[in-house]
Motif scaffolding. Structure first.
Motif, short mmCIF file in Angstrom:
data_model
loop_
_atom_site.label_atom_id
_atom_site.label_comp_id
_atom_site.label_asym_id
_atom_site.label_seq_id
_atom_site.Cartn_x
_atom_site.Cartn_y
_atom_site.Cartn_z
N VAL A 79 0.85 -1.19 0.00
CA VAL A 79 0.00 0.00 0.00
C VAL A 79 0.88 1.24 0.00
O VAL A 79 2.06 1.18 0.35
CB VAL A 79 -0.94 0.01 1.23
N PRO A 80 0.33 2.40 -0.39
CA PRO A 80 1.14 3.63 -0.52
C PRO A 80 1.48 4.31 0.81
O PRO A 80 1.98 5.43 0.79
CB PRO A 80 0.25 4.54 -1.38
N VAL A 81 1.16 3.68 1.95
CA VAL A 81 1.53 4.25 3.24
C VAL A 81 2.26 3.18 4.05
O VAL A 81 2.15 1.99 3.77
CB VAL A 81 0.30 4.74 4.04
N THR A 82 3.02 3.64 5.04
CA THR A 82 3.68 2.72 5.97
C THR A 82 2.72 2.42 7.11
O THR A 82 2.19 3.35 7.73
CB THR A 82 4.97 3.34 6.52
N ARG A 95 -10.55 0.98 6.91
CA ARG A 95 -9.73 1.94 7.65
C ARG A 95 -8.42 2.20 6.91
O ARG A 95 -7.97 3.35 6.80
CB ARG A 95 -9.43 1.41 9.06
N LEU A 96 -7.82 1.14 6.40
CA LEU A 96 -6.57 1.30 5.65
C LEU A 96 -6.81 2.10 4.37
O LEU A 96 -6.03 3.01 4.05
CB LEU A 96 -6.00 -0.08 5.32
N PHE A 123 -5.61 7.95 11.84
CA PHE A 123 -4.64 9.03 11.71
C PHE A 123 -3.45 8.58 10.87
O PHE A 123 -2.89 7.50 11.09
CB PHE A 123 -4.16 9.47 13.10
N VAL A 124 -3.07 9.44 9.92
CA VAL A 124 -1.88 9.19 9.10
C VAL A 124 -1.03 10.45 9.12
O VAL A 124 -1.55 11.57 9.05
CB VAL A 124 -2.27 8.78 7.66
N ILE A 129 2.72 7.75 7.39
CA ILE A 129 2.75 6.65 8.35
C ILE A 129 1.37 6.52 8.98
O ILE A 129 0.88 7.45 9.64
CB ILE A 129 3.80 6.87 9.44
N PHE A 130 0.74 5.38 8.77
CA PHE A 130 -0.57 5.12 9.39
C PHE A 130 -0.34 4.64 10.81
O PHE A 130 0.29 3.61 11.04
CB PHE A 130 -1.34 4.07 8.59
N ARG A 131 -0.87 5.39 11.77
CA ARG A 131 -0.60 5.11 13.18
C ARG A 131 -1.74 4.34 13.86
O ARG A 131 -1.54 3.80 14.95
CB ARG A 131 -0.37 6.43 13.91
N GLY A 132 -2.93 4.33 13.28
CA GLY A 132 -4.07 3.70 13.93
C GLY A 132 -5.10 4.74 14.33
O GLY A 132 -5.17 5.82 13.73
#
Length: 240
Positions: A79-82, A95-96, A123-124, A129-132
């Motif tokens: 995916v395009p985010v960490t 959510r992702l 939150f990203v 960075i996806f933090r949750g």
């Protein structure tokens, strides 16, 4: 290039068609109307496809049988985010996808408020960075819980704004759910605003229009946020 995005939720299946990155067609089917969505998928014309499903394994297999060469989004899909989450396997695919779409749109600290079956905050960061975030019961779940776990409270479905003070049992329940959820969301958003600078806030979900959040900082309403996030994930696969 023609792309198909299929988002199978708990009760509905959304099928979106993209042509050269533009969403040009969207259909929503109740999951129970199997013949309709199966026929639609089997007759769809596309070059690439992605499927996101929160259904059980049997139902997901049934869905995938209608999407030829479709990519099933899983914990192993790039995916395009960490993703900084303890277990991506348990992370909701919606959510992702929401986090991906928010980051692609803002490229800064972004918060997604998804008001649907559950109320979800995600939150990203500006670095992608996806933090949750958090999950709490949605509006109908709150109404249903009061009915199910008490002996006399009725089952309500009237998701309408109401006065703070209810002058009947029905009005009191409605105030508790609708005003309670509204102030919960406002409080959570304000907490994020205090902690993170340059925060862009997105609001989506089937019940996003049921609550008046206009008193808050500028909000970006996007009913297609999840679908667009799934499309971005599909595009990443196409470029590899």
């Amino acid at each position: 290039m023609r792309s198909l995005v299929v988002d199978a939720g708990n009760t509905r299946i959304k099928i979106a068609a993209y042509l050269f990155s533009e969403l040009y067609d969207l259909h929503v089917f109740p999951f129970g109307e199997r013949e309709k969505w199966q026929d639609f998928l089997k007759n769809a014309v596309y070059d690439t496809a992605i499927v996101s499903s929160v259904l059980n394994d049997r139902q997901t297999a049934e869905l995938m049988s209608c999407v030829e060469d479709g990519l099933l989004l899983s914990e192993n899909t790039p995916v395009p985010v960490t993703v900084e989450y303890d277990s991506r396997r348990t992370l909701g695919k919606d959510r992702l996808a929401n986090a991906v779409a928010a980051y692609e749109k803002s490229r800064t600290n972004a918060l997604v408020v998804d008001i649907g079956t559950c109320i979800k905050f995600d939150f990203v960061t500006s670095e992608g960075i996806f933090r949750g975030g958090s999950i709490s019961p949605g509006l109908q779940m709150r109404f249903s819980a009061m009915h199910e776990f008490t002996g006399n409270l009725p089952l309500l479905k009237n998701k309408v704004p109401t006065k703070l003070i209810g002058n009947s049992t029905v009005n009191s329940m409605t105030s508790g759910v609708m005003n309670g959820a509204k102030y919960e969301i406002e409080g959570m958003i304000n907490a994020y605003l205090e902690e993170f600078k340059d925060l862009v806030i997105f609001v989506t979900g089937g019940d996003a229009d049921k609550l008046d959040l206009s008193a808050l900082a500028p909000l970006n309403y996007d009913e297609h946020l999840t679908i667009n996030g799934l499309y971005s994930i599909l595009q990443k696969q196409n470029k590899q």
